[in-house]
Design an enzyme around this catalytic site. Sequence first.
Site, mmCIF file in Angstrom:
data_model
loop_
_atom_site.group_PDB
_atom_site.id
_atom_site.type_symbol
_atom_site.label_atom_id
_atom_site.label_comp_id
_atom_site.label_asym_id
_atom_site.label_seq_id
_atom_site.Cartn_x
_atom_site.Cartn_y
_atom_site.Cartn_z
ATOM 1 N N ASP A 159 102.948 10.224 50.791
ATOM 2 C CA ASP A 159 102.158 11.091 50.546
ATOM 3 C C ASP A 159 102.221 12.454 49.283
ATOM 4 O OD1 ASP A 159 100.430 10.131 52.498
ATOM 5 O OD2 ASP A 159 100.979 11.550 54.179
ATOM 6 N N HIS B 106 106.668 9.291 50.828
ATOM 7 C CA HIS B 106 106.273 9.891 49.973
ATOM 8 C C HIS B 106 106.822 10.434 49.220
ATOM 9 C CE1 HIS B 106 106.710 12.469 53.968
ATOM 10 N NE2 HIS B 106 105.249 13.228 54.068
#
Length: 236
Positions: free
Chosen positions: A22, A178
């Site tokens: 992400d 991430h």
Amino acid sequence: LPTRYVIRKYGNVNNQVILSFDDGPDAEYTPEILDILRKEKVPAVFFVVGLQAEKNLPLLKRIYQEGHEIGNHTFTHPNIAAIGTERAINEMETTRLLIEAVTGHSTVLFRAPYNADSEPTSEVELKPIAISRQKNYYTVGESIDPNDWETGVTADSVYKRVVDQYEANPAKGIILLHDAGGNREATVQALPRIIAYFKSRHVQFTTLANLLHTDKAAIMPPAPKQWVPLNIGLIR
């Protein structure tokens, strides 16, 4: 009986896991992650933030051309439950148009910022799903979250949290990591170890398309014909 929401869940892992990233792409960490994935021949799905993608267009193109799936993570990373429906839709649509312009393909994958819970139950968790469904997205949750965004996190702790959560319930299969949003060095360092752990146990790295029994063309269909992909060089 009447009900406000009806949620359908699709896709069950069977000795499989999916790597998801992400908040990127990021000029420093995304290339390192892509290099690792290419070396290990492992697919992933990247939920991109429009503002980040706008700054790193060649990286967005590289993600697609190296065979990874791309999902929509809004344009400015707001809490969808805390903003109006019109702005939420604009956040999604702007990012979708950017993905289409760069890759020549759209996406039906969406993950709401701050709301990747794989078992949504509250109004706050359900609103982003309902809004995204209006625009024909499939919301993708997560089931293994090592909180690699935490301040002071280490590669050891990221790796251990992934392993511990998986071993506690091998039915969990979507790993949330991430590639932007701060210092992601711990994530980069932990990634080869995470991959090695699952490979050593013959757990397959798969894609969302495979999980849904379809292909990448259905997940990322060609952009409307009026769109011509931008001619952008790649970053290696």
